[in-house]
Write an enzyme that holds these catalytic residues in place. Structure first.
Site, PDB file in Angstrom:
ATOM      1  N   THR A  88     -16.771 -66.873 124.893  1.00 55.73           N
ATOM      2  CA  THR A  88     -17.580 -66.480 123.748  1.00 55.73           C
ATOM      3  C   THR A  88     -18.481 -65.334 124.207  1.00 55.73           C
ATOM      4  OG1 THR A  88     -19.071 -67.275 122.005  1.00 55.73           O
ATOM      5  CG2 THR A  88     -19.448 -68.158 124.213  1.00 55.73           C
TER       6      THR A  88
ATOM      7  N   VAL B 205     -14.106 -65.373 116.986  1.00 58.15           N
ATOM      8  CA  VAL B 205     -14.732 -64.148 117.470  1.00 58.15           C
ATOM      9  C   VAL B 205     -16.175 -64.472 117.815  1.00 58.15           C
ATOM     10  CG1 VAL B 205     -15.324 -61.753 116.946  1.00 58.15           C
ATOM     11  CG2 VAL B 205     -13.249 -62.758 115.973  1.00 58.15           C
ATOM     12  N   CYS B 206     -16.613 -64.035 118.985  1.00 57.65           N
ATOM     13  CA  CYS B 206     -18.013 -64.198 119.391  1.00 57.65           C
ATOM     14  C   CYS B 206     -18.404 -65.680 119.336  1.00 57.65           C
ATOM     15  CB  CYS B 206     -18.896 -63.325 118.500  1.00 57.65           C
ATOM     16  SG  CYS B 206     -20.567 -63.047 119.102  1.00 57.65           S
ATOM     17  N   THR B 207     -19.541 -66.001 118.707  1.00 58.94           N
ATOM     18  CA  THR B 207     -20.022 -67.384 118.697  1.00 58.94           C
ATOM     19  C   THR B 207     -19.288 -68.255 117.685  1.00 58.94           C
ATOM     20  OG1 THR B 207     -21.812 -66.681 117.223  1.00 58.94           O
ATOM     21  CG2 THR B 207     -22.309 -66.849 119.589  1.00 58.94           C
TER      22      THR B 207
END
Length: 323
Positions: free
Chosen positions: A127, A107-109
């Site tokens: 990302t 998730v995300c970074t």
């Protein structure tokens, strides 16, 4: 089927929503399925089993140290400020253990941690939009796509920032347990069942930078309000009081998009909203969005979203309110 173990990695500086969003989705599968045992067994682990402090100041207490964590079906790696200088023990564990898991999710970074462990080499990934350029620069073996809210490549799934993790988790639940279960969870969390993975992270206007010059800023706003108008370079240049050549160069320099690409995004977004929120026919929507014909809109949807307008509406139109 027996519960699948979802192991969520925790570390100092983790983004709390990257953890709690997907966890709530997986935990909700038990309620949705009417099961006391649960469709998933969610466990958390930090490098040494010690509590971690999130980027917002919350303290999370893990179930395990990584060395003692159960073998997972799904490894979930959240993002956050802690991915900037990650704990080497996280990377070592991912490099050694994650390849044995049937499913790897970030998730995300969190994608940056997967990349450092070599788990994204040769794969397509995404990302948070603000880190896509850095991910592509630091890891040229990864095919970084900055547009989608999530990307599936084999058994590896990566998502954009924060709420996109919920979208991805719902898609995984739907894959594992069916649409009805995922829909029940989405209703409980008061979110859409799921946005398409290839839906853009931002609206067309937000995806482009705001131009510095007032005529170009005004033109950007005008285009979003008039997608059915004549939006050729020549027409837009005249509205901005610039020559076509100067306009095209200035627009791309100040917004990061060519005029044609910006118009394309605006029109797809406008048509998408009408398909989701109205009962207007495809022909009417194609005219209102500037395509002229349903076939032109169909080609644009296939190119941008990978699905034709009729199928998009079937899957993503908001349900009519109950009376």
């Amino acid at each position: 089927m027996s519960p699948r173990t979802v192991l969520v990695l925790l570390f100092d500086g983790v983004q709390s929503l990257d953890v709690t969003g997907p966890v709530e989705v997986f935990a909700g599968a038990a309620l949705a399925a009417g099961s006391a045992t649960g469709a998933y067994r969610v466990r958390t682990a930090s490098p040494d089993g010690a509590p971690v402090r999130t980027s917002s100041g919350l303290t999370l207490v893990p179930d395990h140290a990584l060395a003692d964590a159960p073998a997972p079906h799904t490894v979930l790696v959240p993002g956050g400020q802690g991915t900037r200088r990650p704990d080497p023990r996280l990377i070592d564990w991912l490099r050694t253990h994650a390849p044995h898991a049937p499913r790897i999710v970030s998730v995300c970074t969190g994608a940056i941690l997967l990349a450092r462990a070599g788990l994204l080499d040769g794969r397509r990934a995404t990302t948070h939009w603000a880190y896509c350029e850095r991910l592509a620069r630091d890891h040229p073996a990864i095919d970084v796509d900055p547009d989608p809210i999530y990307v599936r490549d084999g058994n590896v799934a990566t998502s954009a920032g924060v709420t996109a993790g919920i979208d991805l988790a719902l898609a995984l639940v739907e894959e594992d347990h069916g649409r009805d279960t995922a829909l029940t969870i989405a209703r409980h969390l008061v979110v859409f069942l799921r946005r398409p993975g290839n839906q853009a992270q931002f609206s067309a206007q937000l995806a482009a930078q705001t131009a510095r010059r007032e005529p170009l800023r005004e033109l950007q706003q005008w285009v979003t309000e008039h997608p059915d108008d004549d939006l050729t370079v020549e027409s837009m240049a005249a509205r901005a009081r610039l020559s076509p050549r100067h306009f095209a160069r200035a627009f791309q320099a100040e917004t990061g998009l060519t005029p044609g690409r910006y118009v394309e995004r605006v029109r797809v977004e406008h048509a998408r909203r009408l398909l989701e929120d109205t009962t207007d026919g495809v022909e009417e929507i194609s005219r209102a969005s500037g395509y002229g014909t349903p076939e032109a809109m169909r080609r644009a949807f296939l190119k941008t979203l990978g699905t034709p307008p009729a199928e998009y509406r079937r899957r993503f139109r908001a349900p009519a309110p109950a009376h």
